[in-house]
Write a protein that holds these residues in place. Structure first.
Motif, PDB file in Angstrom:
ATOM      1  N   MET A 177      -3.465  -7.970 -12.981  1.00 26.70           N
ATOM      2  CA  MET A 177      -3.919  -8.008 -14.506  1.00 26.70           C
ATOM      3  C   MET A 177      -5.116  -7.286 -14.737  1.00 26.70           C
ATOM      4  SD  MET A 177      -5.179 -11.376 -16.692  1.00 26.70           S
ATOM      5  CE  MET A 177      -4.132 -12.636 -15.829  1.00 26.70           C
ATOM      6  N   LYS A 178      -5.153  -6.540 -15.842  1.00 25.44           N
ATOM      7  CA  LYS A 178      -5.920  -5.600 -16.402  1.00 25.44           C
ATOM      8  C   LYS A 178      -7.019  -6.423 -16.752  1.00 25.44           C
ATOM      9  CE  LYS A 178      -3.681  -1.260 -16.748  1.00 25.44           C
ATOM     10  NZ  LYS A 178      -2.139  -1.542 -16.572  1.00 25.44           N
ATOM     11  N   THR A 179      -8.262  -5.970 -16.716  1.00 22.10           N
ATOM     12  CA  THR A 179      -9.427  -6.584 -17.448  1.00 22.10           C
ATOM     13  C   THR A 179      -9.788  -5.804 -18.809  1.00 22.10           C
ATOM     14  OG1 THR A 179     -10.664  -7.285 -15.483  1.00 22.10           O
ATOM     15  CG2 THR A 179     -11.752  -7.077 -17.479  1.00 22.10           C
ATOM     16  N   LEU A 180      -9.523  -6.882 -20.064  1.00 18.09           N
ATOM     17  CA  LEU A 180      -9.991  -6.112 -21.044  1.00 18.09           C
ATOM     18  C   LEU A 180     -11.159  -6.220 -21.425  1.00 18.09           C
ATOM     19  CD1 LEU A 180      -6.608  -7.622 -22.977  1.00 18.09           C
ATOM     20  CD2 LEU A 180      -6.903  -5.269 -22.025  1.00 18.09           C
ATOM     21  N   GLY A 181     -11.633  -5.047 -22.441  1.00 12.88           N
ATOM     22  CA  GLY A 181     -13.122  -5.341 -23.101  1.00 12.88           C
ATOM     23  C   GLY A 181     -12.953  -5.316 -24.481  1.00 12.88           C
ATOM     24  N   LEU A 182     -13.416  -6.413 -25.051  1.00 15.21           N
ATOM     25  CA  LEU A 182     -13.316  -6.823 -26.438  1.00 15.21           C
ATOM     26  C   LEU A 182     -14.545  -6.542 -26.944  1.00 15.21           C
ATOM     27  CD1 LEU A 182     -11.331 -10.294 -26.379  1.00 15.21           C
ATOM     28  CD2 LEU A 182     -10.525  -7.882 -26.169  1.00 15.21           C
ATOM     29  N   ILE A 183     -14.583  -5.645 -28.165  1.00 13.48           N
ATOM     30  CA  ILE A 183     -15.849  -5.226 -28.872  1.00 13.48           C
ATOM     31  C   ILE A 183     -15.495  -6.161 -30.337  1.00 13.48           C
ATOM     32  CG2 ILE A 183     -16.916  -3.568 -30.116  1.00 13.48           C
ATOM     33  CD1 ILE A 183     -16.050  -1.283 -28.330  1.00 13.48           C
ATOM     34  N   GLY A 184     -16.313  -7.118 -30.183  1.00 13.63           N
ATOM     35  CA  GLY A 184     -16.336  -8.398 -31.183  1.00 13.63           C
ATOM     36  C   GLY A 184     -17.380  -8.513 -32.015  1.00 13.63           C
ATOM     37  N   GLY A 185     -17.404  -9.844 -32.552  1.00 14.00           N
ATOM     38  CA  GLY A 185     -18.554 -10.343 -33.468  1.00 14.00           C
ATOM     39  C   GLY A 185     -18.469  -9.734 -34.729  1.00 14.00           C
ATOM     40  N   MET A 186     -17.273  -9.145 -35.234  1.00 14.99           N
ATOM     41  CA  MET A 186     -17.249  -8.617 -36.359  1.00 14.99           C
ATOM     42  C   MET A 186     -15.888  -8.939 -37.390  1.00 14.99           C
ATOM     43  SD  MET A 186     -18.080  -4.722 -35.125  1.00 14.99           S
ATOM     44  CE  MET A 186     -16.765  -4.773 -33.946  1.00 14.99           C
ATOM     45  N   SER A 187     -16.068 -10.293 -37.721  1.00 16.40           N
ATOM     46  CA  SER A 187     -17.118 -11.246 -37.245  1.00 16.40           C
ATOM     47  C   SER A 187     -16.520 -12.150 -36.026  1.00 16.40           C
ATOM     48  CB  SER A 187     -17.135 -12.329 -38.638  1.00 16.40           C
ATOM     49  OG  SER A 187     -15.896 -13.040 -38.716  1.00 16.40           O
ATOM     50  N   TRP A 188     -17.615 -13.126 -35.893  1.00 18.67           N
ATOM     51  CA  TRP A 188     -16.955 -13.846 -34.846  1.00 18.67           C
ATOM     52  C   TRP A 188     -15.749 -14.912 -35.074  1.00 18.67           C
ATOM     53  CZ3 TRP A 188     -16.862 -19.164 -34.981  1.00 18.67           C
ATOM     54  CH2 TRP A 188     -17.669 -20.056 -35.880  1.00 18.67           C
ATOM     55  N   GLU A 189     -15.759 -15.104 -36.463  1.00 24.25           N
ATOM     56  CA  GLU A 189     -14.485 -15.903 -36.659  1.00 24.25           C
ATOM     57  C   GLU A 189     -13.197 -15.370 -36.249  1.00 24.25           C
ATOM     58  OE1 GLU A 189     -14.785 -18.868 -38.265  1.00 24.25           O
ATOM     59  OE2 GLU A 189     -16.417 -18.829 -39.000  1.00 24.25           O
ATOM     60  N   SER A 190     -12.851 -14.040 -36.318  1.00 23.14           N
ATOM     61  CA  SER A 190     -11.778 -13.478 -35.894  1.00 23.14           C
ATOM     62  C   SER A 190     -11.821 -13.109 -34.280  1.00 23.14           C
ATOM     63  CB  SER A 190     -11.704 -12.245 -36.635  1.00 23.14           C
ATOM     64  OG  SER A 190     -12.617 -11.104 -36.797  1.00 23.14           O
ATOM     65  N   SER A 191     -13.124 -13.020 -33.743  1.00 26.11           N
ATOM     66  CA  SER A 191     -13.075 -12.626 -32.407  1.00 26.11           C
ATOM     67  C   SER A 191     -12.738 -13.975 -31.801  1.00 26.11           C
ATOM     68  CB  SER A 191     -14.568 -12.437 -31.835  1.00 26.11           C
ATOM     69  OG  SER A 191     -15.258 -11.143 -32.629  1.00 26.11           O
ATOM     70  N   ALA A 192     -13.030 -15.196 -32.046  1.00 22.51           N
ATOM     71  CA  ALA A 192     -12.652 -16.345 -31.560  1.00 22.51           C
ATOM     72  C   ALA A 192     -10.862 -16.390 -31.655  1.00 22.51           C
ATOM     73  CB  ALA A 192     -13.116 -17.640 -32.506  1.00 22.51           C
ATOM     74  N   GLU A 193     -10.349 -15.887 -32.710  1.00 18.27           N
ATOM     75  CA  GLU A 193      -8.750 -15.897 -32.607  1.00 18.27           C
ATOM     76  C   GLU A 193      -8.326 -14.877 -31.866  1.00 18.27           C
ATOM     77  OE1 GLU A 193      -6.499 -17.518 -34.730  1.00 18.27           O
ATOM     78  OE2 GLU A 193      -8.237 -18.928 -34.670  1.00 18.27           O
ATOM     79  N   TYR A 194      -8.996 -13.753 -31.344  1.00 18.95           N
ATOM     80  CA  TYR A 194      -8.400 -12.939 -30.399  1.00 18.95           C
ATOM     81  C   TYR A 194      -8.490 -13.698 -29.076  1.00 18.95           C
ATOM     82  CZ  TYR A 194      -8.157  -8.342 -32.550  1.00 18.95           C
ATOM     83  OH  TYR A 194      -7.763  -7.213 -33.675  1.00 18.95           O
ATOM     84  N   TYR A 195      -9.772 -14.431 -28.821  1.00 22.29           N
ATOM     85  CA  TYR A 195      -9.826 -14.962 -27.525  1.00 22.29           C
ATOM     86  C   TYR A 195      -8.985 -15.962 -27.235  1.00 22.29           C
ATOM     87  CZ  TYR A 195     -12.238 -17.255 -23.677  1.00 22.29           C
ATOM     88  OH  TYR A 195     -12.420 -17.872 -22.429  1.00 22.29           O
ATOM     89  N   ARG A 196      -8.453 -16.716 -28.291  1.00 19.70           N
ATOM     90  CA  ARG A 196      -7.401 -17.830 -28.287  1.00 19.70           C
ATOM     91  C   ARG A 196      -5.932 -17.008 -28.053  1.00 19.70           C
ATOM     92  NH1 ARG A 196      -3.651 -19.760 -31.742  1.00 19.70           N
ATOM     93  NH2 ARG A 196      -4.686 -18.766 -33.325  1.00 19.70           N
ATOM     94  N   LEU A 197      -5.782 -16.220 -28.829  1.00 16.32           N
ATOM     95  CA  LEU A 197      -4.310 -15.441 -28.824  1.00 16.32           C
ATOM     96  C   LEU A 197      -3.962 -14.801 -27.422  1.00 16.32           C
ATOM     97  CD1 LEU A 197      -4.238 -14.116 -32.637  1.00 16.32           C
ATOM     98  CD2 LEU A 197      -2.802 -15.866 -31.670  1.00 16.32           C
ATOM     99  N   ILE A 198      -5.049 -14.030 -27.114  1.00 15.06           N
ATOM    100  CA  ILE A 198      -4.719 -13.166 -25.743  1.00 15.06           C
ATOM    101  C   ILE A 198      -4.666 -14.323 -24.708  1.00 15.06           C
ATOM    102  CG2 ILE A 198      -6.005 -11.886 -24.126  1.00 15.06           C
ATOM    103  CD1 ILE A 198      -7.036 -10.295 -26.820  1.00 15.06           C
ATOM    104  N   ASN A 199      -5.456 -15.257 -24.615  1.00  7.66           N
ATOM    105  CA  ASN A 199      -5.387 -16.339 -23.418  1.00  7.66           C
ATOM    106  C   ASN A 199      -4.052 -17.285 -23.576  1.00  7.66           C
ATOM    107  OD1 ASN A 199      -7.684 -16.510 -21.606  1.00  7.66           O
ATOM    108  ND2 ASN A 199      -8.682 -16.320 -23.353  1.00  7.66           N
ATOM    109  N   GLN A 200      -3.716 -17.366 -24.736  1.00  7.57           N
ATOM    110  CA  GLN A 200      -2.448 -18.040 -24.982  1.00  7.57           C
ATOM    111  C   GLN A 200      -1.214 -17.198 -24.771  1.00  7.57           C
ATOM    112  OE1 GLN A 200      -2.049 -19.294 -29.182  1.00  7.57           O
ATOM    113  NE2 GLN A 200      -3.004 -21.182 -28.821  1.00  7.57           N
TER     114      GLN A 200
END
Length: 230
Positions: free
Chosen positions: A1-24
């Motif tokens: 599995m490759k390690t993904l680098g996420l440039i986030g916090g723009m806003s954290w509301e959507s970054s939280a969705e990225y974290y959830r969706l990618i892990n799911q």
């Protein structure tokens, strides 16, 4: 599995969705105990929004390049910008690092074309709707015809994003505003709508539109899972 680098916090509301969706997505592919290898750089969005409003894109480019280099140093093997409008800085990031950048436009355009759509409506921040960096990629690289709302509707869409959605506020009145904007784009011939801001999916749902909605957050995250797992 490759390690993904996420440039986030723009806003954290959507970054939280990225974290959830990618892990799911990784868990669905690899099993119930699996999760994604992620490195996150999370900005203070107040700083980013101030630079956007001032039109200081060179300063934004510098911040994005610095974040990308920090993620590369932390072991990231590919990059995602977890927002649509800051993809204006994508060329600067690609020029400054050796890592592949998964551009948010590409998986959305691929999905639209696979479903047979040629004329699409675009919702997002004023930067995304009005500047060329986003529409040009959809039109010139993917052959889509892109419709944007009229000036008053663009102002309403932008206001709701910056005054409500990035603050986690979901207002029924604003959902009605968006429903009207979407209906007017559909009446002009759009057969699908791109939710070109990673917060919009917090507000509108499929039943709010007479045509299909394409959530760039979800499509970007799905493409990230595919990239990570090869």
């Amino acid at each position: 599995m490759k390690t993904l680098g996420l440039i986030g916090g723009m806003s954290w509301e959507s970054s939280a969705e990225y974290y959830r969706l990618i892990n799911q997505g990784v868990r669905e592919r690899l099993g119930p105990k699996a999760s994604a290898r992620l490195v996150l750089w999370s900005f203070d969005f107040a700083e980013i929004a101030e630079l956007q409003t001032a039109g200081d894109w060179p300063a934004l480019d510098a911040l994005m390049v610095d974040a990308a280099r920090r993620l590369e140093s932390a072991g990231a093997e590919a990059l995602l910008i977890c927002t649509n409008s800051v993809h204006k800085s994508a060329p600067a990031i690609e020029a400054a690092t050796s890592l592949p950048l998964l551009h948010i436009v590409d998986p959305s355009a691929k999905a639209l074309k696979a479903d047979g759509h040629a004329k699409v409506g675009l919702l997002g921040t004023a930067f995304t709707m009005e500047q060329a960096f986003y529409r040009d990629r959809l039109e010139q690289q993917h052959g889509l015809e892109v419709l944007i709302p009229d000036a008053d509707d663009r102002a309403d869409v932008h206001r709701v994003i910056y005054e409500e959605l990035v603050a986690g506020r979901i207002e029924p009145a604003s959902r009605e505003v968006y429903r009207g904007v979407i209906a007017r784009l559909a009446a002009r011939g759009a057969t699908a709508i791109i939710l070109g801001c990673t917060e919009i999916m917090l507000l509108v749902r499929p039943e709010d539109s007479p045509v299909p909605l394409y959530d760039t957050t979800r499509l970007h995250a799905e493409a990230a899972v595919a990239l990570a797992l090869g």
